[in-house]
Write an enzyme that holds these catalytic residues in place. Structure first.
Site, PDB file in Angstrom:
ATOM      1  N   CYS A  47       0.836  -1.193   0.000  1.00 32.01           N
ATOM      2  CA  CYS A  47       0.000   0.000   0.000  1.00 32.01           C
ATOM      3  C   CYS A  47       0.875   1.249   0.000  1.00 32.01           C
ATOM      4  O   CYS A  47       1.994   1.250   0.519  1.00 32.01           O
ATOM      5  CB  CYS A  47      -0.910  -0.002   1.232  1.00 32.01           C
ATOM      6  SG  CYS A  47      -2.077   1.387   1.279  1.00 32.01           S
ATOM      7  N   ASP A  49       0.405   3.775   1.723  1.00 37.28           N
ATOM      8  CA  ASP A  49       0.340   4.407   3.049  1.00 37.28           C
ATOM      9  C   ASP A  49       1.742   4.695   3.584  1.00 37.28           C
ATOM     10  O   ASP A  49       2.595   3.806   3.634  1.00 37.28           O
ATOM     11  CB  ASP A  49      -0.405   3.474   4.019  1.00 37.28           C
ATOM     12  CG  ASP A  49      -0.804   4.174   5.309  1.00 37.28           C
ATOM     13  OD1 ASP A  49       0.094   4.710   5.984  1.00 37.28           O
ATOM     14  OD2 ASP A  49      -2.004   4.156   5.650  1.00 37.28           O
ATOM     15  N   ARG A  51       2.783   5.068   6.454  1.00 37.95           N
ATOM     16  CA  ARG A  51       3.109   4.420   7.731  1.00 37.95           C
ATOM     17  C   ARG A  51       3.667   3.009   7.545  1.00 37.95           C
ATOM     18  O   ARG A  51       3.974   2.339   8.535  1.00 37.95           O
ATOM     19  CB  ARG A  51       1.856   4.345   8.608  1.00 37.95           C
ATOM     20  CG  ARG A  51       1.258   5.685   8.972  1.00 37.95           C
ATOM     21  CD  ARG A  51      -0.098   5.520   9.619  1.00 37.95           C
ATOM     22  NE  ARG A  51      -1.063   4.923   8.692  1.00 37.95           N
ATOM     23  CZ  ARG A  51      -2.293   4.557   9.043  1.00 37.95           C
ATOM     24  NH1 ARG A  51      -2.701   4.723  10.286  1.00 37.95           N
ATOM     25  NH2 ARG A  51      -3.116   4.031   8.145  1.00 37.95           N
ATOM     26  N   HIS A 103      -2.143  -3.963   4.864  1.00 36.74           N
ATOM     27  CA  HIS A 103      -1.970  -3.594   6.275  1.00 36.74           C
ATOM     28  C   HIS A 103      -3.316  -3.300   6.911  1.00 36.74           C
ATOM     29  O   HIS A 103      -4.205  -2.714   6.291  1.00 36.74           O
ATOM     30  CB  HIS A 103      -1.019  -2.395   6.419  1.00 36.74           C
ATOM     31  CG  HIS A 103      -1.580  -1.100   5.917  1.00 36.74           C
ATOM     32  ND1 HIS A 103      -2.193  -0.171   6.737  1.00 36.74           N
ATOM     33  CD2 HIS A 103      -1.625  -0.572   4.671  1.00 36.74           C
ATOM     34  CE1 HIS A 103      -2.576   0.864   6.028  1.00 36.74           C
ATOM     35  NE2 HIS A 103      -2.247   0.641   4.763  1.00 36.74           N
ATOM     36  N   CYS A 106      -6.035   0.021   6.795  1.00 35.23           N
ATOM     37  CA  CYS A 106      -5.888   0.620   5.470  1.00 35.23           C
ATOM     38  C   CYS A 106      -7.117   1.486   5.157  1.00 35.23           C
ATOM     39  O   CYS A 106      -8.249   0.992   5.131  1.00 35.23           O
ATOM     40  CB  CYS A 106      -5.735  -0.474   4.417  1.00 35.23           C
ATOM     41  SG  CYS A 106      -5.613   0.148   2.720  1.00 35.23           S
TER      42      CYS A 106
END
Length: 221
Positions: A47, A49, A51, A103, A106
């Site tokens: 992803c 993302d 993080r 994750h 998400c």
């Protein structure tokens, strides 16, 4: 007179200099070695993302992990960007493992599950909604929302592993006997730990077996 923009990113350049100096202080040969280190054994499809730092999660150095990222770690057979990365990784870099990693938490998965409108990205998340509809039996309203979100995250990874395995790129690699395994993992932000979903496939036949076995697990949960 040239006015200095208040939107400059000087602090990032300063951070970069500090980081580079710190790396050289710890390992004077780091950057020299990095130049010749593009020989990864792993392709990470994850992803976008911020993080989820791919290299750090599995404690690998730059050059040891080839990375492709998009919203909700989706593999679409018409996405030439993703397919080009997969082809480059398999045919040129000769990676041995493709890691499809979702994750928990998400935002893309949560939006797809709740039908929350985002905008243009809704068209991309349609693929995750398709996973939701396909596996509605495992995502019934009886489950609490956090559990449903986590389960759709896992089911999405499982389906994306299937999509990777069904690309002509991967199937051609298997047909010529190339050592290649596709894996399905999830990552939990609050612990930093990776979970193996049991979708490790080294052939199209093994993918079918793994797929059925993995989904059967949800019947008993």
């Amino acid at each position: 007179m040239i006015m200095k923009s208040s939107k400059t990113l000087d602090h990032l350049f300063a951070n970069n200099r500090d980081w580079a100096e710190g790396m050289v202080a710890k390992d004077p040969e780091f950057f020299k070695r990095l130049v010749n280190q593009q020989a990864p054994e792993y392709l990470w499809i994850g992803c976008a993302d911020s993080r989820v730092p791919a290299n750090e999660i599995v404690d690998l150095l730059p050059g040891e992990l080839f990375v492709h990222r998009n919203v909700a770690n989706v593999v679409v057979h018409t996405d030439l960007n993703c397919l080009s990365v997969i082809q480059f990784a398999i045919d040129l870099l000769k990676v041995k493992h493709i890691l499809v990693v979702g994750h928990y938490g998400c935002a893309g998965v949560h939006a797809a599950l709740s039908d929350r409108r985002i905008g243009l990205a809704d068209n991309w998340l349609r693929h995750v909604k398709d996973v939701h509809q396909k596996h509605e039996r495992y995502l019934g309203e009886v489950l609490p929302t956090p559990k449903r979100q986590d389960r759709l995250c896992e089911l999405n990874v499982i389906e994306q592993v299937v999509n990777v395995c069904e690309t002509t790129i991967v199937q051609d690699a298997w047909s010529r006997g190339q050592d290649l395994t596709v894996h399905g993992w999830t990552y939990r932000l609050d612990t930093g730990l990776v979970k193996d979903l049991g979708m490790s496939c080294s052939s199209i036949e093994e993918m079918g077996v793994r797929y059925k076995k993995t989904l059967t697990r949800y019947d008993s949960e």
